[in-house]
Every structure is written in C-alpha cells, then in structure tokens.
Write an enzyme that holds these catalytic residues in place. Sequence first.
Site, short mmCIF file in Angstrom:
data_model
loop_
_atom_site.label_atom_id
_atom_site.label_comp_id
_atom_site.label_asym_id
_atom_site.label_seq_id
_atom_site.Cartn_x
_atom_site.Cartn_y
_atom_site.Cartn_z
N SER A 148 0.87 -1.19 0.00
CA SER A 148 0.00 0.00 0.00
C SER A 148 0.90 1.23 0.00
O SER A 148 2.03 1.17 0.51
CB SER A 148 -0.87 0.02 1.26
OG SER A 148 -1.48 1.30 1.43
N TYR A 161 -1.26 -0.37 10.36
CA TYR A 161 -1.43 -0.90 9.00
C TYR A 161 -0.22 -0.53 8.13
O TYR A 161 0.35 -1.37 7.44
CB TYR A 161 -2.73 -0.33 8.43
CG TYR A 161 -3.03 -0.65 7.00
CD1 TYR A 161 -3.51 -1.90 6.62
CD2 TYR A 161 -2.87 0.32 6.01
CE1 TYR A 161 -3.81 -2.18 5.29
CE2 TYR A 161 -3.17 0.06 4.68
CZ TYR A 161 -3.64 -1.19 4.32
OH TYR A 161 -3.93 -1.46 3.00
N LYS A 165 2.60 -2.81 6.24
CA LYS A 165 2.77 -2.76 4.78
C LYS A 165 4.24 -2.43 4.45
O LYS A 165 4.80 -2.95 3.49
CB LYS A 165 1.83 -1.73 4.16
CG LYS A 165 0.35 -2.13 4.16
CD LYS A 165 0.08 -3.43 3.38
CE LYS A 165 -1.40 -3.68 3.20
NZ LYS A 165 -1.68 -4.99 2.57
N1 LIG Z 1 -8.74 -0.47 -1.08
C1 LIG Z 1 -7.67 0.29 -0.91
O1 LIG Z 1 -7.74 1.55 -0.92
C2 LIG Z 1 -6.32 -0.34 -0.73
C3 LIG Z 1 -5.20 0.49 -0.84
C4 LIG Z 1 -3.95 -0.07 -0.68
C5 LIG Z 1 -3.81 -1.42 -0.44
N2 LIG Z 1 -4.93 -2.20 -0.34
C6 LIG Z 1 -4.72 -3.63 -0.08
O2 LIG Z 1 -5.40 -4.39 -1.05
C7 LIG Z 1 -5.69 -5.68 -0.50
C8 LIG Z 1 -7.13 -6.04 -0.80
O3 LIG Z 1 -7.99 -5.10 -0.20
P1 LIG Z 1 -9.37 -4.64 -0.86
O4 LIG Z 1 -9.38 -3.17 -0.78
O5 LIG Z 1 -9.60 -5.32 -2.15
O6 LIG Z 1 -10.38 -5.17 0.27
P2 LIG Z 1 -11.82 -5.89 0.21
O7 LIG Z 1 -12.57 -5.50 -1.01
O8 LIG Z 1 -12.44 -5.66 1.52
O9 LIG Z 1 -11.41 -7.43 0.08
C9 LIG Z 1 -10.68 -8.06 1.09
C10 LIG Z 1 -10.57 -9.53 0.76
O10 LIG Z 1 -9.74 -10.16 1.72
C11 LIG Z 1 -10.45 -11.24 2.32
N3 LIG Z 1 -9.94 -11.43 3.67
C12 LIG Z 1 -9.93 -10.55 4.70
N4 LIG Z 1 -9.37 -11.10 5.78
C13 LIG Z 1 -9.01 -12.37 5.43
C14 LIG Z 1 -8.41 -13.44 6.11
N5 LIG Z 1 -8.04 -13.35 7.39
N6 LIG Z 1 -8.20 -14.60 5.43
C15 LIG Z 1 -8.57 -14.72 4.15
N7 LIG Z 1 -9.14 -13.73 3.44
C16 LIG Z 1 -9.36 -12.57 4.08
C17 LIG Z 1 -11.93 -10.83 2.21
O11 LIG Z 1 -12.84 -11.91 2.27
P3 LIG Z 1 -13.43 -12.47 3.66
O12 LIG Z 1 -13.94 -11.28 4.42
O13 LIG Z 1 -14.50 -13.45 3.26
O14 LIG Z 1 -12.28 -13.17 4.33
C18 LIG Z 1 -11.91 -10.25 0.80
O15 LIG Z 1 -11.89 -11.27 -0.16
C19 LIG Z 1 -5.32 -5.59 0.97
O16 LIG Z 1 -4.04 -6.15 1.15
C20 LIG Z 1 -5.27 -4.11 1.26
O17 LIG Z 1 -4.41 -3.80 2.33
C21 LIG Z 1 -6.17 -1.71 -0.47
#
Ligand SMILES: NC(=O)c1ccc[n+]([C@@H]2O[C@H](COP(=O)([O-])OP(=O)(O)OC[C@H]3O[C@@H](n4cnc5c(N)ncnc54)[C@H](OP(=O)(O)O)[C@@H]3O)[C@@H](O)[C@H]2O)c1
Length: 262
Positions: A148, A161, A165
């Site tokens: 991130s 967080y 990261k």
């Molecule tokens: N969105 C942003 O602005 C952003 C920015 C920078 C980085 N990121 C990174 O991108 C990645 C994905 O995030 P996203 O934004 O796509 O989030 P999201 O839409 O909320 O999706 C999160 C996914 O992770 C799964 N998950 C959460 N905890 C888990 C666990 N303990 N074991 C297995 N699966 C788990 C969730 O499914 P379940 O709840 O069913 O487990 C879901 O499939 C993360 O690493 C996040 O830090 C996001």
Amino acid sequence: MPSTDAFDLSGRVALVTGGSRGIGLAIGAALAEAGARVALAARHEEEVQAAAAQLRAGGAEAQGFAANVSKAPDIEALVPAVEAAFGPIAILVNNAATNVHFGPLLDADDGMWLKMVETNLLSAVRLCRLVVPGMRARRSGKIINMASVAGIQPGVAQGVYGALKAALIQLTKSLAQELGPDNIQVNAIAPGLIETRFAQVLHQTPVIRQSVERATPLGRIGKPDEIAGAALYLASPASDFTTGAVLVVDGGMTLGSFAMPQ
Ligand SMILES: NC(=O)c1ccc[n+]([C@@H]2O[C@H](COP(=O)([O-])OP(=O)(O)OC[C@H]3O[C@@H](n4cnc5c(N)ncnc54)[C@H](OP(=O)(O)O)[C@@H]3O)[C@@H](O)[C@H]2O)c1
C-alpha cells in the site's frame, strides 16, 4: 515491445488470497482472462464460491476455497487443496489483509497488533514456505505481495497498518534477493486509495475522499480493475527481469505536494 504472448498465463495456476471481492477478485479475473487456472481464497465460503462462479460464468477455470489466512492450519490445508484441484501453484498473490485499528498508533493494543501481523504479514511468509519449494524445484515462480502507499509514506490513523505494509515491502525485497537465483520473481504492488469495501471509511467520508482527490494528479481515486493490470504484468513472463520492485499504482498521489486548482 514484448509480444502479447508475454502476458499469456495459459496452463499456470494462480492462488489469490482475499480473492472474493475488491482488488483480489479483479486480479483473479485478469489472471483467468490471461489463461490461468485461478484459486480464490477468503474466509466466507458463500462469498468466495460466488466469486469463483462469477469467473467460471465468464469462461474461466476457477475455484473458491474457504480459508482464514491468519490461521496456520487453514494455510496448511489451503495449499494442498489448491494443488490437488489445479496442479502446482506458479503464481501466488498475497492480497488478503485487515485493518482492525483506525486511529493513533499507540492506542492499538497487543491483540490488534498480533491479529494484523498474522493476517497482513505472517500469512505471506507461511504461504511462501509452502509454495516456494515447488517453485524452486521447477525454477519458476511469481510472488506478488499487496502492499500500500501507506507502507511508503504514513497515512493518517493508519500507523499500524502502514508499519506492516512497510514490513511487507521489505519482506518482498529480501525474498527477491534470496529467491532470484531460483528464477522466482517477488514483487509488490502499492495501491493508493481504491474503491473497495476495505477502504469504505476513507472513500465514503467526503472530506477524506476530497483531500485524496485533491492530492492526486489524476484527480480521482482508483478502481480494483486498475490494480489488476499491474498484477497481470507481475504474474506473467513480461516481468521475468523484474524482481524486488514496488509498483506504485496511486494516480500519482505519492509524487509530492500537489493540489488541483480550486
Ligand atoms: N482499497 C484500498 O484503498 C487499498 C489500498 C492499498 C492497499 N490495499 C490492499 O489491497 C488488498 C485487498 O484489499 P481490498 O481493498 O480489495 O479489500 P476488500 O474488497 O475488503 O477485500 C478483502 C478480501 O480479503 C479477504 N480477507 C480478509 N481477511 C481475510 C483473512 N483473514 N483470510 C482470508 N481472506 C481474508 C476478504 O474476504 P473475507 O472477508 O471473506 O475473508 C476479501 O476477499 C489488501 O491487502 C489491502 O491492504 C487496499
């Protein structure tokens, strides 16, 4: 120019954690479209099965696997289950993460830290321990860690967080050094603010969203599909000479001070 074949993943098996929605599902869809057999893993069985069914409806070979990546036994069951279904894992996308503390860093208690360490950092190590031996034996593998911009520069109320990261970025670089001689590429993606459930509190709070948009040269936040192309590059032969890299995909937000004219 690389040929389009350089992005062909036919016959390769990809495991995407956090694959039931958001960035993980967008990556799973892109890898499947490039020909990979895709395993999506997430905690909630119904949601991850629905996501896999969505990919299959588009013609992909995909399966959902219920697993909590913060739990070692789940990971120990996940990898053999994926390999039994599809064959050896060639592409590992460590994408699942959580943020249980939005606030001052010192207000997070040990339980919060440990939960986030297990989910956001140790899960990647545990998965690599299981997947890397096969990649080594085949002298081929791609590991992609979802970092991130918060791991590059501090984000307000995201100290825990962000620290994890940053650790994931350093882990990426160390593994890239250690696994390079085995022809395994290890890279990270550092997204800016992306419209997903995970980041809801940020993009649905107008004052936060507007300040991010103002600080972003492209003037907007991103969509999950806009991270998928970076992952496709890092998963494919097109990136065979790229390792230890952190691909920042943030609309230019981290370039430095910038404000759209009011
Ligand atoms: N969105 C942003 O602005 C952003 C920015 C920078 C980085 N990121 C990174 O991108 C990645 C994905 O995030 P996203 O934004 O796509 O989030 P999201 O839409 O909320 O999706 C999160 C996914 O992770 C799964 N998950 C959460 N905890 C888990 C666990 N303990 N074991 C297995 N699966 C788990 C969730 O499914 P379940 O709840 O069913 O487990 C879901 O499939 C993360 O690493 C996040 O830090 C996001």
